[in-house]
Scaffold this motif. Structure first.
Motif, PDB file in Angstrom:
ATOM      1  N   GLY A 191       0.776  -1.222   0.000  1.00 62.25           N
ATOM      2  CA  GLY A 191       0.000   0.000   0.000  1.00 62.25           C
ATOM      3  C   GLY A 191       0.813   1.281   0.000  1.00 62.25           C
ATOM      4  O   GLY A 191       2.014   1.286  -0.328  1.00 62.25           O
ATOM      5  N   TYR A 192       0.142   2.358   0.407  1.00 63.10           N
ATOM      6  CA  TYR A 192       0.691   3.703   0.293  1.00 63.10           C
ATOM      7  C   TYR A 192       0.622   4.449   1.621  1.00 63.10           C
ATOM      8  O   TYR A 192      -0.402   4.400   2.313  1.00 63.10           O
ATOM      9  N   ALA A 193       1.710   5.145   1.937  1.00 59.88           N
ATOM     10  CA  ALA A 193       1.748   6.062   3.071  1.00 59.88           C
ATOM     11  C   ALA A 193       2.009   7.449   2.503  1.00 59.88           C
ATOM     12  O   ALA A 193       3.121   7.741   2.053  1.00 59.88           O
ATOM     13  N   ILE A 194       0.986   8.286   2.504  1.00 60.43           N
ATOM     14  CA  ILE A 194       1.073   9.617   1.898  1.00 60.43           C
ATOM     15  C   ILE A 194       0.950  10.655   3.002  1.00 60.43           C
ATOM     16  O   ILE A 194      -0.032  10.676   3.745  1.00 60.43           O
ATOM     17  N   ALA A 217      11.721  17.576   8.292  1.00 62.14           N
ATOM     18  CA  ALA A 217      11.909  16.246   8.873  1.00 62.14           C
ATOM     19  C   ALA A 217      10.874  15.258   8.353  1.00 62.14           C
ATOM     20  O   ALA A 217      11.172  14.071   8.154  1.00 62.14           O
ATOM     21  N   LEU A 218       9.655  15.743   8.121  1.00 58.44           N
ATOM     22  CA  LEU A 218       8.610  14.886   7.584  1.00 58.44           C
ATOM     23  C   LEU A 218       8.995  14.353   6.204  1.00 58.44           C
ATOM     24  O   LEU A 218       8.788  13.170   5.899  1.00 58.44           O
ATOM     25  N   ASP A 219       9.569  15.226   5.370  1.00 55.64           N
ATOM     26  CA  ASP A 219      10.018  14.771   4.055  1.00 55.64           C
ATOM     27  C   ASP A 219      11.054  13.655   4.183  1.00 55.64           C
ATOM     28  O   ASP A 219      11.032  12.670   3.441  1.00 55.64           O
ATOM     29  N   ARG A 220      11.965  13.801   5.147  1.00 58.66           N
ATOM     30  CA  ARG A 220      12.989  12.771   5.357  1.00 58.66           C
ATOM     31  C   ARG A 220      12.358  11.483   5.884  1.00 58.66           C
ATOM     32  O   ARG A 220      12.777  10.374   5.503  1.00 58.66           O
ATOM     33  N   LEU A 221      11.350  11.598   6.737  1.00 57.93           N
ATOM     34  CA  LEU A 221      10.653  10.417   7.241  1.00 57.93           C
ATOM     35  C   LEU A 221      10.065   9.613   6.088  1.00 57.93           C
ATOM     36  O   LEU A 221      10.156   8.373   6.074  1.00 57.93           O
ATOM     37  N   VAL A 222       9.474  10.290   5.128  1.00 57.07           N
ATOM     38  CA  VAL A 222       8.917   9.613   3.955  1.00 57.07           C
ATOM     39  C   VAL A 222      10.008   8.855   3.202  1.00 57.07           C
ATOM     40  O   VAL A 222       9.783   7.729   2.730  1.00 57.07           O
ATOM     41  N   GLU A 223      11.186   9.448   3.099  1.00 57.02           N
ATOM     42  CA  GLU A 223      12.292   8.769   2.429  1.00 57.02           C
ATOM     43  C   GLU A 223      12.664   7.476   3.156  1.00 57.02           C
ATOM     44  O   GLU A 223      12.966   6.453   2.529  1.00 57.02           O
ATOM     45  N   PHE A 224      12.656   7.516   4.486  1.00 54.40           N
ATOM     46  CA  PHE A 224      13.009   6.323   5.258  1.00 54.40           C
ATOM     47  C   PHE A 224      11.971   5.213   5.088  1.00 54.40           C
ATOM     48  O   PHE A 224      12.321   4.026   5.109  1.00 54.40           O
ATOM     49  N   SER A 234       5.553   5.677  -0.713  1.00 49.00           N
ATOM     50  CA  SER A 234       5.344   6.813   0.174  1.00 49.00           C
ATOM     51  C   SER A 234       5.668   8.114  -0.537  1.00 49.00           C
ATOM     52  O   SER A 234       6.604   8.181  -1.347  1.00 49.00           O
ATOM     53  N   PHE A 235       4.886   9.156  -0.250  1.00 48.88           N
ATOM     54  CA  PHE A 235       5.090  10.466  -0.857  1.00 48.88           C
ATOM     55  C   PHE A 235       4.893  11.557   0.189  1.00 48.88           C
ATOM     56  O   PHE A 235       4.048  11.422   1.087  1.00 48.88           O
ATOM     57  N   ALA A 236       5.651  12.638   0.072  1.00 47.13           N
ATOM     58  CA  ALA A 236       5.437  13.845   0.869  1.00 47.13           C
ATOM     59  C   ALA A 236       4.830  14.877  -0.069  1.00 47.13           C
ATOM     60  O   ALA A 236       5.487  15.325  -1.012  1.00 47.13           O
ATOM     61  N   VAL A 237       3.586  15.256   0.159  1.00 49.32           N
ATOM     62  CA  VAL A 237       2.838  16.069  -0.799  1.00 49.32           C
ATOM     63  C   VAL A 237       2.602  17.478  -0.268  1.00 49.32           C
ATOM     64  O   VAL A 237       1.994  17.665   0.794  1.00 49.32           O
TER      65      VAL A 237
END
Length: 313
Positions: A191-194, A217-224, A234-237
């Motif tokens: 699935g997806y974590a957006i 930091a949230l953007d980096r969390l998505v990368e992890f 996963s995407f940071a939108v």
């Protein structure tokens, strides 16, 4: 509609200052994709109408935080119209009940659970994710939308430390909590974590350190998420300049012109698998994603762009 003016953390600036700060003192204004059309409303490439008609999400379960107001409402509505079952999370049960009733009237037969909780409370978050999976048997999409933005205007040494940390707690810990408990189920469903982020995560706006750092930091969390769990996309939108109560309360002398349906349509599009090549990256809902794919896909993949990192020309 093509954006005019200067975009600052999701708001089109029509002046020489933003948040009472001279634009010359804001760092990162040139950090964007050049030559891309930007939009304030839904555009053909991500038009959700075909997804609604095909009930693309008919077998999916979607959990949306911050679902009682702002862009969380149209996000939930879009997934319902595409056929999904929903778990809606916010602090206020009465507002959640109103949103639920509206969705059930708009899309009869939609199954909707609600959970009134504080996203910072680990035990409550764990119970909500577990309750969602117990009821529906699965979880396919997490949309972590709950967030806060305090009014700009106070520097690091003058701001109340409790206020500063509250922003970090909600915008980062609140998202982490849901990702933490959702990942085992998202791995099973591929699935997806957006997560809803902000251009403020890469801009450095004086007097906005709490918000900027939380989104960075949230953007980096998505990368992890992507690095540690390849099965989960996963995407940071960045949602654009949406006139939510939170944005309007920031006191920014800007024009909030982005329609909330744009971020909803973008999030729905990203969950379809058509943009998995952007997995683990920052994405602006205002970018024309068709142009981004056509003009920049090869470069983005080759250079591992749209992630937080040190870079030299």
């Amino acid at each position: 509609m093509e954006t005019t003016g200067l975009n600052i953390a999701g708001a089109t600036v029509q002046a020489e200052t933003a948040f009472g700060i001279e634009l010359a003192k804001i760092v990162g204004l040139d950090e964007d994709i050049p030559g891309i059309t930007t939009h304030d409303g839904v555009y053909p490439f991500i038009d959700p109408a075909p997804l609604f008609a095909a009930h693309t999400c008919a077998s999916k379960v979607v959990l949306v935080t911050g679902a009682s107001r702002g862009i969380g409402v149209p996000i939930a509505q879009h997934f319902a119209r595409a056929g999904a079952s929903l778990a809606l999370v916010a602090r206020n049960q009465a507002l959640l009940d109103t949103v639920k009733a509206g969705i059930e009237a708009d899309v009869p037969g939609t199954q909707v659970l609600t959970f009134a909780l504080d996203v910072r409370d680990t035990a409550q978050v764990e119970a909500a994710v577990a309750g969602t999976v117990k009821h529906f048997g699965r979880l396919d999409v997490l949309v972590a939308n709950a967030g806060v933005m305090q009014p700009f205007g106070t520097r690091l040494a003058e701001v109340n430390p409790a206020t500063w940390w509250n922003t970090i707690e909600i915008n980062l810990r609140g998202v982490y909590n849901f990702i933490h408990f959702a990942i085992p189920h998202l791995r099973k469903s591929a699935g997806y974590a957006i997560a809803l982020s902000s251009a403020g995560g890469h801009l450095r706006i004086p007097t906005g350190s709490d918000y900027g750092i939380s989104k960075h930091a949230l953007d980096r969390l998505v990368e992890f998420v992507t690095i540690e769990y390849p099965e989960v996309k996963s995407f940071a939108v960045h949602p654009g300049s949406v006139p939510t109560d939170m944005a309007l309360g920031s006191g920014a002398p800007v024009s909030f012109d982005t329609k909330p349906e744009l971020s909803a349509a973008t999030v729905l599009y990203l969950s379809t698998g058509k943009a998995d090549w952007l997995n683990g990256r920052y994405v602006s809902a205002q970018w024309d994603l068709g142009e981004v794919e056509e003009k920049y896909k090869a470069t983005i993949l080759e250079k591992n762009a749209l992630v937080q990192k040190l870079a030299l020309p």
